[in-house]
Design a protein around this motif. Structure first.
Motif, PDB file in Angstrom:
ATOM      1  N   ARG A   1       0.853  -1.193   0.000  1.00 49.09           N
ATOM      2  CA  ARG A   1       0.000   0.000   0.000  1.00 49.09           C
ATOM      3  C   ARG A   1       0.882   1.234   0.000  1.00 49.09           C
ATOM      4  O   ARG A   1       1.879   1.286   0.720  1.00 49.09           O
ATOM      5  N   GLY A   2       0.531   2.174  -0.816  1.00 47.11           N
ATOM      6  CA  GLY A   2       1.329   3.391  -0.894  1.00 47.11           C
ATOM      7  C   GLY A   2       0.512   4.591  -0.489  1.00 47.11           C
ATOM      8  O   GLY A   2      -0.692   4.476  -0.345  1.00 47.11           O
ATOM      9  N   PRO A   3       1.132   5.742  -0.348  1.00 47.46           N
ATOM     10  CA  PRO A   3       2.572   5.868  -0.319  1.00 47.46           C
ATOM     11  C   PRO A   3       3.136   5.452   1.038  1.00 47.46           C
ATOM     12  O   PRO A   3       2.474   5.598   2.054  1.00 47.46           O
ATOM     13  N   VAL A   4       4.341   4.898   1.002  1.00 49.26           N
ATOM     14  CA  VAL A   4       5.048   4.579   2.237  1.00 49.26           C
ATOM     15  C   VAL A   4       6.220   5.545   2.345  1.00 49.26           C
ATOM     16  O   VAL A   4       7.089   5.565   1.483  1.00 49.26           O
ATOM     17  N   ARG A   5       6.213   6.355   3.373  1.00 49.38           N
ATOM     18  CA  ARG A   5       7.358   7.237   3.619  1.00 49.38           C
ATOM     19  C   ARG A   5       8.252   6.543   4.625  1.00 49.38           C
ATOM     20  O   ARG A   5       7.773   5.780   5.457  1.00 49.38           O
ATOM     21  N   SER A   6       9.527   6.821   4.548  1.00 53.56           N
ATOM     22  CA  SER A   6      10.388   6.268   5.601  1.00 53.56           C
ATOM     23  C   SER A   6      11.392   7.319   6.028  1.00 53.56           C
ATOM     24  O   SER A   6      11.502   8.373   5.401  1.00 53.56           O
ATOM     25  N   LEU A   7      12.080   7.031   7.111  1.00 57.69           N
ATOM     26  CA  LEU A   7      13.075   7.954   7.651  1.00 57.69           C
ATOM     27  C   LEU A   7      14.444   7.331   7.444  1.00 57.69           C
ATOM     28  O   LEU A   7      14.612   6.134   7.650  1.00 57.69           O
ATOM     29  N   ALA A   8      15.408   8.141   7.034  1.00 60.16           N
ATOM     30  CA  ALA A   8      16.776   7.623   6.916  1.00 60.16           C
ATOM     31  C   ALA A   8      17.733   8.704   7.378  1.00 60.16           C
ATOM     32  O   ALA A   8      17.446   9.907   7.230  1.00 60.16           O
ATOM     33  N   LYS A   9      18.873   8.260   7.941  1.00 55.11           N
ATOM     34  CA  LYS A   9      19.777   9.276   8.483  1.00 55.11           C
ATOM     35  C   LYS A   9      20.307  10.183   7.362  1.00 55.11           C
ATOM     36  O   LYS A   9      20.564   9.728   6.245  1.00 55.11           O
ATOM     37  N   ARG A  10      20.439  11.452   7.700  1.00 54.98           N
ATOM     38  CA  ARG A  10      20.782  12.512   6.738  1.00 54.98           C
ATOM     39  C   ARG A  10      22.043  12.177   5.928  1.00 54.98           C
ATOM     40  O   ARG A  10      22.095  12.426   4.722  1.00 54.98           O
ATOM     41  N   GLU A  11      23.026  11.558   6.611  1.00 55.39           N
ATOM     42  CA  GLU A  11      24.310  11.273   5.964  1.00 55.39           C
ATOM     43  C   GLU A  11      24.140  10.428   4.688  1.00 55.39           C
ATOM     44  O   GLU A  11      24.898  10.554   3.729  1.00 55.39           O
ATOM     45  N   LEU A  12      23.130   9.540   4.701  1.00 61.56           N
ATOM     46  CA  LEU A  12      22.965   8.632   3.557  1.00 61.56           C
ATOM     47  C   LEU A  12      22.596   9.390   2.276  1.00 61.56           C
ATOM     48  O   LEU A  12      22.871   8.924   1.177  1.00 61.56           O
ATOM     49  N   PHE A  13      21.995  10.570   2.440  1.00 58.88           N
ATOM     50  CA  PHE A  13      21.587  11.338   1.261  1.00 58.88           C
ATOM     51  C   PHE A  13      22.787  11.918   0.511  1.00 58.88           C
ATOM     52  O   PHE A  13      22.651  12.356  -0.620  1.00 58.88           O
ATOM     53  N   ALA A  14      23.953  11.919   1.178  1.00 62.89           N
ATOM     54  CA  ALA A  14      25.154  12.477   0.542  1.00 62.89           C
ATOM     55  C   ALA A  14      25.849  11.429  -0.336  1.00 62.89           C
ATOM     56  O   ALA A  14      26.709  11.754  -1.139  1.00 62.89           O
ATOM     57  N   ILE A  15      25.456  10.149  -0.176  1.00 62.97           N
ATOM     58  CA  ILE A  15      26.076   9.088  -0.992  1.00 62.97           C
ATOM     59  C   ILE A  15      25.449   9.131  -2.387  1.00 62.97           C
ATOM     60  O   ILE A  15      24.213   9.065  -2.509  1.00 62.97           O
ATOM     61  N   PRO A  16      26.281   9.283  -3.449  1.00 59.28           N
ATOM     62  CA  PRO A  16      25.752   9.597  -4.779  1.00 59.28           C
ATOM     63  C   PRO A  16      24.500   8.833  -5.234  1.00 59.28           C
ATOM     64  O   PRO A  16      23.420   9.404  -5.223  1.00 59.28           O
ATOM     65  N   LEU A  17      24.590   7.552  -5.530  1.00 64.31           N
ATOM     66  CA  LEU A  17      23.417   6.865  -6.087  1.00 64.31           C
ATOM     67  C   LEU A  17      22.309   6.664  -5.059  1.00 64.31           C
ATOM     68  O   LEU A  17      21.132   6.872  -5.320  1.00 64.31           O
ATOM     69  N   LEU A  18      22.753   6.270  -3.859  1.00 63.29           N
ATOM     70  CA  LEU A  18      21.791   5.988  -2.786  1.00 63.29           C
ATOM     71  C   LEU A  18      20.970   7.229  -2.456  1.00 63.29           C
ATOM     72  O   LEU A  18      19.742   7.160  -2.295  1.00 63.29           O
ATOM     73  N   GLY A  19      21.656   8.394  -2.374  1.00 64.63           N
ATOM     74  CA  GLY A  19      20.974   9.660  -2.074  1.00 64.63           C
ATOM     75  C   GLY A  19      19.863   9.931  -3.087  1.00 64.63           C
ATOM     76  O   GLY A  19      18.736  10.298  -2.725  1.00 64.63           O
ATOM     77  N   ALA A  20      20.180   9.717  -4.357  1.00 66.61           N
ATOM     78  CA  ALA A  20      19.188   9.976  -5.413  1.00 66.61           C
ATOM     79  C   ALA A  20      18.002   9.022  -5.260  1.00 66.61           C
ATOM     80  O   ALA A  20      16.838   9.416  -5.378  1.00 66.61           O
ATOM     81  N   LEU A  21      18.307   7.746  -4.945  1.00 66.34           N
ATOM     82  CA  LEU A  21      17.247   6.744  -4.775  1.00 66.34           C
ATOM     83  C   LEU A  21      16.335   7.119  -3.596  1.00 66.34           C
ATOM     84  O   LEU A  21      15.106   7.046  -3.688  1.00 66.34           O
ATOM     85  N   LEU A  22      16.967   7.531  -2.492  1.00 74.70           N
ATOM     86  CA  LEU A  22      16.186   7.894  -1.306  1.00 74.70           C
ATOM     87  C   LEU A  22      15.273   9.085  -1.609  1.00 74.70           C
ATOM     88  O   LEU A  22      14.110   9.098  -1.210  1.00 74.70           O
ATOM     89  N   ARG A  23      15.816  10.071  -2.320  1.00 73.42           N
ATOM     90  CA  ARG A  23      14.994  11.243  -2.661  1.00 73.42           C
ATOM     91  C   ARG A  23      13.843  10.839  -3.587  1.00 73.42           C
ATOM     92  O   ARG A  23      12.709  11.279  -3.419  1.00 73.42           O
ATOM     93  N   TRP A  24      14.140   9.953  -4.531  1.00 71.18           N
ATOM     94  CA  TRP A  24      13.116   9.480  -5.472  1.00 71.18           C
ATOM     95  C   TRP A  24      11.979   8.778  -4.715  1.00 71.18           C
ATOM     96  O   TRP A  24      10.819   8.870  -5.078  1.00 71.18           O
ATOM     97  N   LEU A  25      12.343   8.085  -3.606  1.00 74.09           N
ATOM     98  CA  LEU A  25      11.338   7.361  -2.823  1.00 74.09           C
ATOM     99  C   LEU A  25      10.703   8.245  -1.737  1.00 74.09           C
ATOM    100  O   LEU A  25      10.018   7.750  -0.845  1.00 74.09           O
ATOM    101  N   ASP A  26      10.942   9.559  -1.815  1.00 75.29           N
ATOM    102  CA  ASP A  26      10.364  10.525  -0.852  1.00 75.29           C
ATOM    103  C   ASP A  26      10.754  10.225   0.595  1.00 75.29           C
ATOM    104  O   ASP A  26       9.956  10.434   1.516  1.00 75.29           O
ATOM    105  N   THR A  27      11.945   9.677   0.790  1.00 73.73           N
ATOM    106  CA  THR A  27      12.415   9.369   2.139  1.00 73.73           C
ATOM    107  C   THR A  27      12.660  10.676   2.896  1.00 73.73           C
ATOM    108  O   THR A  27      13.115  11.658   2.317  1.00 73.73           O
ATOM    109  N   ILE A  28      12.343  10.685   4.168  1.00 67.93           N
ATOM    110  CA  ILE A  28      12.521  11.897   4.984  1.00 67.93           C
ATOM    111  C   ILE A  28      13.901  11.837   5.652  1.00 67.93           C
ATOM    112  O   ILE A  28      14.181  10.885   6.396  1.00 67.93           O
TER     113      ILE A  28
END
Ligand code: DC
Length: 488
Positions: free
Chosen positions: A311-338
């Protein structure tokens, strides 16, 4: 007001307490637990177990042989050597100790005075809780006590907390004594009750507490009939709410936007390839607006647990540092991660998470805030409690197992499992808000989550025993913990 369906109607519709249901009734002495539990058991066709009678029987035996009610080791020995049986009867549970019916003998002022000390012993509680769980595993029960909802059966289908003013409880106890021919002043009964409340609520081991998901019933002004009626309604509440909750798998699937469907289609073959089991009465459907709270074993949890949600949308929380990692950061943003700043209280992240839940989105979090390889959850951070307290959103507890094997040696035979618990609704929040500050309520919600995950883990291990790898990781983890807290 809409009419509540009867138990028979709910059962016929497959929406009522199953025959293996467990109803937990807790509350202070004299709050009406026994009368209520017995009547409920009769109405719902379940067995009735008075867990207090077990502590009383041990106390009675200890007094008879001159064993100190504060000596946990001696009491545990006495209990281990005895044959203790409970036989549900018309008026009271018959208690048989080494073949002798002690049902009357355990309800004297002498036993009353010593039983709190006996039941405060960790060694005693451990054994009693185990016996109580065995009774529960045999089939449907209504069990009354002090820690039934919080410790013995954290996954009980219904948890009731009965309460009443001290004066009302003392009056009832005094009448019970009088009916049995005991003469004792009412003031003394009240004083002793107050002392027992104090002991039962402040002991270290499983104190009398209101589980955040319990339905609280104040029986001070109720007669017996009203009390039982209120309890019958309360015991149906979760089943009734479940029947009105949206568990529709097809509809849930339609809520998934194109990108979530893509994620699902990518992850599903991977989960199948790895042999991941998804367990739970309604799994993998989740209702809207809930906190999906999972223990955290490895980096593979977010895709392998998150990939089961339909069931969507599912938001999730991830530590801020992970958003700085190139591919992973883009994926997290694409998935609307907070993104969340884990140092201190991140007001912005909490506001975004709250807004998501209030819109009816689901929120996927790991309440431990860090990974623990064997899945036995560790201390819970405040986030789960704060979000649940502020939004009133129900919690869907999830136990994940086996993803550690993908990282540590990749044993494909290791059981990969995602086990959904029941939806946990925090009925007692209004009452807890009256009695405690935010920090304490948050702590209690965390403890409840912990107890539930542990119970889901026990069930998982009963079906598929702990593997060598899991055992090794658990022992390693215990060693590290002992080194960190040598006196803990
Ligand atoms: O419900 P009761 O008054 O018969 O209980 C007797 C004592 O046993 C009471 O002082 C608290 C203790 N007790 C407990 O610690 N845990 C339970 N599950 C049940 C009873």
């Amino acid at each position: 007001m809409e009419r509540l369906p009867t138990v028979a109607e709910l059962r016929a519709a497959g929406k009522c307490l199953p025959p293996e249901a467990v109803i937990a009734i807790d509350g202070p002495a004299g709050s009406g637990k026994s009368t209520t539990a017995r009547a409920l058991a009769r109405r719902l066709g379940l067995a009735y177990v008075d867990s207090g009678a077990m502590y009383r029987a041990l106390t009675h035996a200890a007094l008879a042989v001159g064993c100190d009610p504060g000596d946990g080791a001696a009491l545990a020995r006495l209990l281990a050597a005895a044959d203790l049986q409970l036989r549900p009867g018309e008026r009271e549970t018959a208690v048989v100790w080494n073949g002798r019916d002690v049902s009357q003998a355990i309800r004297t002022p002498e036993v009353d005075a010593a039983v709190s000390a006996v039941s405060a012993q960790a060694a005693v509680r451990e054994r009693m809780v185990e016996r109580q769980r065995q009774l529960g595993r045999q089939g449907g029960v209504v069990m009354e006590g002090r820690d039934i909802g919080s410790v013995v059966f954290p996954l009980a289908n219904a948890k009731l907390y009965l309460d009443a003013s001290l004066a009302a409880r003392a009056e009832r106890r005094w009448k019970q004594y009088r009916e049995r021919g005991e003469t004792i002043a009412r003031e003394i009964v009240q004083r002793d009750l107050a002392a027992r409340d104090q002991l039962d609520s402040n002991r270290r081991e499983s104190p009398l507490t209101i589980s955040p998901d319990a339905l609280v019933i104040d029986t001070s002004d109720f007669n017996q009939e009203q009390q039982i009626e209120a309890a019958v309604l309360a015991s149906r509440t979760n089943a009734w709410l479940d029947a009105r909750t949206d568990w529709d798998t097809a509809r849930a699937w339609r809520t998934l936007s194109a990108k979530y469907r893509l994620v699902y289609h990518v992850l599903t073959p991977l989960r199948r390839l790895l042999g991941q089991r998804v367990v739970g009465r309604r799994a993998p459907t989740v209702p809207p607006g809930v906190i999906l709270a999972s223990n955290h074993v490895s980096w593979f949890d977010p895709p392998l647990v998150g990939g089961t949600f339909r069931r969507g949308p599912v938001r999730s929380l991830a530590k801020r540092e992970l958003f700085a990692i190139p591919l992973l950061g883009a994926l997290l943003r694409w998935l609307d991660t907070i993104p969340i700043n884990r140092r201190g209280y991140d007001a912005e992240a909490f506001a975004a998470a709250r807004a998501a839940l209030e819109r009816g989105d689901n929120l996927f979090i790991f309440p431990e805030g860090t990974r623990r390889p064997v899945g036995r959850p560790g201390p819970i951070k405040g986030g789960l409690g704060i979000l649940a307290l502020e939004t009133g959103a129900p919690i869907l507890p999830i136990f994940v197992r086996g993803t550690c094997a993908l990282m540590w040696g990749g044993n494909p035979a290791s059981p990969l499992e995602v086990r959904y618990g029941p939806l946990v609704r925090l009925h007692a929040l209004p009452r807890l808000r009256q009695d405690f500050d935010r920090k304490e309520i948050t702590r209690r919600i965390g403890s409840l989550f912990l107890a539930i995950i542990e119970e889901l883990q026990v069930r998982s291990y009963l079906e598929r025993p702990e593997t060598d790898l899991e055992r090794r990781l658990r022992l390693d983890q215990q060693r590290v913990q002992r080194r960190k807290q040598p006196f803990g």
